[in-house]
Write a protein that holds these residues in place. Structure first.
Motif, PDB file in Angstrom:
ATOM      1  N   GLY A 196      32.826  39.343  44.190  1.00 23.29           N
ATOM      2  CA  GLY A 196      32.812  38.534  42.980  1.00 23.29           C
ATOM      3  C   GLY A 196      34.089  38.508  42.172  1.00 23.29           C
ATOM      4  O   GLY A 196      34.184  37.773  41.184  1.00 23.29           O
ATOM      5  N   ALA A 197      35.082  39.299  42.536  1.00 22.67           N
ATOM      6  CA  ALA A 197      36.356  39.235  41.822  1.00 22.67           C
ATOM      7  C   ALA A 197      36.982  37.865  42.035  1.00 22.67           C
ATOM      8  O   ALA A 197      36.968  37.337  43.143  1.00 22.67           O
ATOM      9  CB  ALA A 197      37.302  40.320  42.325  1.00 22.67           C
ATOM     10  N   ARG A 198      37.569  37.313  40.979  1.00 20.28           N
ATOM     11  CA  ARG A 198      38.221  36.003  41.092  1.00 20.28           C
ATOM     12  C   ARG A 198      39.662  36.042  40.603  1.00 20.28           C
ATOM     13  O   ARG A 198      40.258  35.017  40.330  1.00 20.28           O
ATOM     14  CB  ARG A 198      37.413  34.932  40.350  1.00 20.28           C
ATOM     15  CG  ARG A 198      36.154  34.511  41.103  1.00 20.28           C
ATOM     16  CD  ARG A 198      36.490  33.935  42.469  1.00 20.28           C
ATOM     17  NE  ARG A 198      35.335  33.597  43.289  1.00 20.28           N
ATOM     18  CZ  ARG A 198      34.808  34.383  44.226  1.00 20.28           C
ATOM     19  NH1 ARG A 198      35.336  35.582  44.441  1.00 20.28           N
ATOM     20  NH2 ARG A 198      33.774  34.009  44.933  1.00 20.28           N
ATOM     21  N   GLN A 199      40.207  37.245  40.511  1.00 20.56           N
ATOM     22  CA  GLN A 199      41.645  37.419  40.335  1.00 20.56           C
ATOM     23  C   GLN A 199      42.071  38.601  41.199  1.00 20.56           C
ATOM     24  O   GLN A 199      41.406  39.631  41.232  1.00 20.56           O
ATOM     25  CB  GLN A 199      42.026  37.698  38.878  1.00 20.56           C
ATOM     26  CG  GLN A 199      43.528  37.996  38.694  1.00 20.56           C
ATOM     27  CD  GLN A 199      43.929  38.224  37.251  1.00 20.56           C
ATOM     28  OE1 GLN A 199      44.035  37.265  36.477  1.00 20.56           O
ATOM     29  NE2 GLN A 199      44.166  39.481  36.870  1.00 20.56           N
ATOM     30  N   VAL A 200      43.185  38.421  41.917  1.00 16.99           N
ATOM     31  CA  VAL A 200      43.761  39.516  42.696  1.00 16.99           C
ATOM     32  C   VAL A 200      45.180  39.756  42.203  1.00 16.99           C
ATOM     33  O   VAL A 200      45.970  38.819  42.072  1.00 16.99           O
ATOM     34  CB  VAL A 200      43.776  39.201  44.208  1.00 16.99           C
ATOM     35  CG1 VAL A 200      44.535  40.293  44.966  1.00 16.99           C
ATOM     36  CG2 VAL A 200      42.356  39.094  44.745  1.00 16.99           C
ATOM     37  N   GLU A 201      45.492  41.015  41.923  1.00 12.64           N
ATOM     38  CA  GLU A 201      46.832  41.400  41.504  1.00 12.64           C
ATOM     39  C   GLU A 201      47.577  41.887  42.743  1.00 12.64           C
ATOM     40  O   GLU A 201      47.103  42.772  43.463  1.00 12.64           O
ATOM     41  CB  GLU A 201      46.758  42.470  40.421  1.00 12.64           C
ATOM     42  CG  GLU A 201      45.917  41.989  39.236  1.00 12.64           C
ATOM     43  CD  GLU A 201      46.044  42.834  37.987  1.00 12.64           C
ATOM     44  OE1 GLU A 201      46.795  43.827  38.001  1.00 12.64           O
ATOM     45  OE2 GLU A 201      45.390  42.477  36.992  1.00 12.64           O
ATOM     46  N   THR A 221      41.083  42.653  40.560  1.00 10.32           N
ATOM     47  CA  THR A 221      41.301  43.905  41.279  1.00 10.32           C
ATOM     48  C   THR A 221      42.787  44.103  41.536  1.00 10.32           C
ATOM     49  O   THR A 221      43.530  43.133  41.704  1.00 10.32           O
ATOM     50  CB  THR A 221      40.505  43.923  42.602  1.00 10.32           C
ATOM     51  OG1 THR A 221      40.540  45.235  43.166  1.00 10.32           O
ATOM     52  CG2 THR A 221      41.065  42.925  43.608  1.00 10.32           C
ATOM     53  N   HIS A 222      43.204  45.365  41.528  1.00  8.21           N
ATOM     54  CA  HIS A 222      44.613  45.726  41.717  1.00  8.21           C
ATOM     55  C   HIS A 222      44.621  46.955  42.628  1.00  8.21           C
ATOM     56  O   HIS A 222      44.304  48.062  42.201  1.00  8.21           O
ATOM     57  CB  HIS A 222      45.240  46.054  40.357  1.00  8.21           C
ATOM     58  CG  HIS A 222      46.672  46.479  40.412  1.00  8.21           C
ATOM     59  ND1 HIS A 222      47.671  45.848  39.696  1.00  8.21           N
ATOM     60  CD2 HIS A 222      47.289  47.488  41.070  1.00  8.21           C
ATOM     61  CE1 HIS A 222      48.827  46.444  39.916  1.00  8.21           C
ATOM     62  NE2 HIS A 222      48.629  47.464  40.766  1.00  8.21           N
TER      63      HIS A 222
END
Length: 510
Positions: A221-226, A201-202
């Motif tokens: 459930g997102a496992r990357q954060v921008e 997510t960004h």
């Protein structure tokens, strides 16, 4: 078991789109090295196709970084993707981040493409990027205003084409946490192949909810954060890296994940980005603000003294707040200076650069009894910026007294040739700027003038930021010195130097 949250830092790309925050190649490399010390998983080094300068900066970061993945943004065109692939080629771990808009308003008004054409372009872009690296990320620009069924279709197709990370951006900062979490959960549940990719997510901060939206995406459930250092970014900025990291670290019971970030490097990273971009950190900023761990209330002070956890959920030292300093004087040696620079993560390119910085260090030691780490960072930053500058300060003399108009005489060089100028003004800073402008005649408009004390006490160096605008272009200049007028002259000349460089293209962004 605690899952890993991937931290994707886009300070060097999206952060650079803040007005006046454009960075040089050397500045990008310095920040990238600090991000690597911070143990950021992915460093988005820039938009390689935006300009030759951006390409060189991304490539320099790729050549300098060994542990983090180095990424370049690229529109869904072969030209952009090829340029990005060539720029990140030297990196030990590389990624191409390609994107295309998916909202009806963007497809109709900006791209002038049908939904079918957008899907076709997205798939082609991911496949082409796969020729340069097997680590391809795809973003659906303006996903917040896109039809969810269309997003599911696009994401399903790019996953089949080889995308390993799917990014869902709130490009315009329009969403609210509940809706954003629901959208992320639906996409993960309904997209074919969703379990085979990392969801990212960004979020932008136009409504002040970038961090909240990002954390809601993590819960979904997102496992990357921008995110970016200090929340730097276009318009109101991005989700703050430091807030995301410390939220999941402090509340593992809620989020069920944690990052690999070395949190002790957060404050040094914050200070470096602030110094280079000219964006001061507000005192009440979470985690990295000067007041973040300060207690004014008597009840709070009493509680903290008796037991820290009564009012503090984090330790200041865990995020890099320290009082490290070295006491300076005539006896301070080069070796101690070198070791302290290394300890705080400052690397100088050559012995000559070390000698020049040490000379400035000695000069400062004559004027200031104690030198803090922040002083060293400001000192070395000035050394780096003066190397190829068109305008350089040589000397300054000013006189002011109550009831009289201040006078300032400034000697500075223009392309190596010294010039002298004298002027009056409403104050010593105004007189100094007028004296410089008398020779330069830039015609720039001063949009911002701010002064911050680098450390505590009246001996502190002042850090001055000046934001100039000319012909629609905005730049930030910074200068530091125990004398505020000298710091102001340095900041103004620094801003003029930035105006003198070629402007960068303004890339699109997720």
């Amino acid at each position: 078991m605690t899952e890993q949250l991937i931290i994707f830092d886009t300070t060097l790309r999206d952060g650079e789109q803040s007005p006046g925050a454009s960075m040089t190649k050397d500045e990008k490399v310095r920040i990238a090295r600090q991000l690597e010390r911070l143990r950021v998983d992915v460093i988005e080094a820039g938009f390689a196709a935006a300009s030759p300068g951006d390409f060189e900066a991304v490539r320099a970061v790729a050549e300098s970084i060994k542990d983090s993945t180095v990424c370049s943004l690229a529109r869904a065109t072969e030209k952009d993707i090829r340029t990005a692939g060539e720029a990140v080629a030297p990196a030990a771990k590389k990624r191409i981040h390609t994107f295309i808009a998916t909202s009806p308003i963007h497809m109709e008004k900006k791209l002038r493409m049908s939904p079918d054409q957008v899907v076709e372009a997205a798939v082609a872009a991911v496949k082409f990027a796969g020729q340069f690296t097997d680590d391809v990320e795809f973003s659906a620009e303006d996903a917040v205003r896109s039809d969810i069924d269309f997003l599911i279709r696009v994401f399903g197709e790019v996953i089949k084409a080889g995308a390993r990370t799917i990014n869902v951006p709130d490009t315009v900062g329009y969403s609210v946490p509940g809706q954003w979490g629901d959208r992320m959960a639906q996409l993960i549940a309904k997209t074919p192949g969703a379990k085979n990719v990392v969801w990212s997510t960004h979020c932008h901060n136009d409504l002040g909810m970038a961090v909240a939206n990002s954390l809601q995406a993590v819960l979904a459930g997102a496992r990357q954060v921008e995110c970016t250092i200090n929340g730097l970014g276009e318009r109101a900025g991005n989700a703050s890296l430091e807030e995301i990291v410390m939220a999941v670290k402090t509340r593992k019971d809620v989020f069920g994940c944690d990052s690999n970030i070395d949190t002790s490097q957060i404050v040094p990273a914050s200070r470096l980005v602030s110094q280079i971009t000219g964006y001061p950190v507000q005192p009440n900023k979470a985690i990295v603000g000067a007041n973040a761990f300060a207690h004014e209330s008597g009840i709070h002070q009493d509680g903290v003294l008796k037991h820290r956890e009564t009012y503090e959920i984090m330790r200041a030292e865990d995020v890099g707040w320290t009082a490290n300093r070295i006491v300076l004087g005539k006896l301070s040696g080069r070796n101690a200076f070198r070791q302290r620079l290394q300890a705080i993560g400052i690397e100088l390119e050559s012995e000559q650069a070390l000698n020049e910085a040490f000379a400035r260090f000695k000069e400062l030691a004559d004027r200031k009894s104690e030198i803090f780490d922040e002083d060293l960072q400001a000192l070395v930053m000035g050394e780096v910026e003066e190397k190829d500058d068109k305008f350089k300060l040589v000397s300054l003399a000013q006189h002011s007294e109550m009831g009289e108009k201040p006078v300032s005489k400034v000697v500075f060089s223009i392309d190596g040739k010294e010039v002298a100028s004298e002027s009056q003004g409403n104050g010593p800073v105004d007189a100094t700027v007028r004296a410089i402008e008398h020779q330069v005649k830039s015609g720039a408009e001063l949009l911002l003038f701010s002064v911050n004390a680098i450390t505590t006490g009246t001996e502190s160096q002042g850090e001055v930021t000046m934001r100039l605008s000319k012909d629609g272009r905005i730049v930030n200049g910074m200068g530091a010195d125990p004398d505020i007028v000298v710091a102001s002259a340095r900041a103004y000349l620094n801003a003029l130097n930035r105006l003198a460089t070629a402007p960068k293209a303004n890339p699109q962004q997720p």
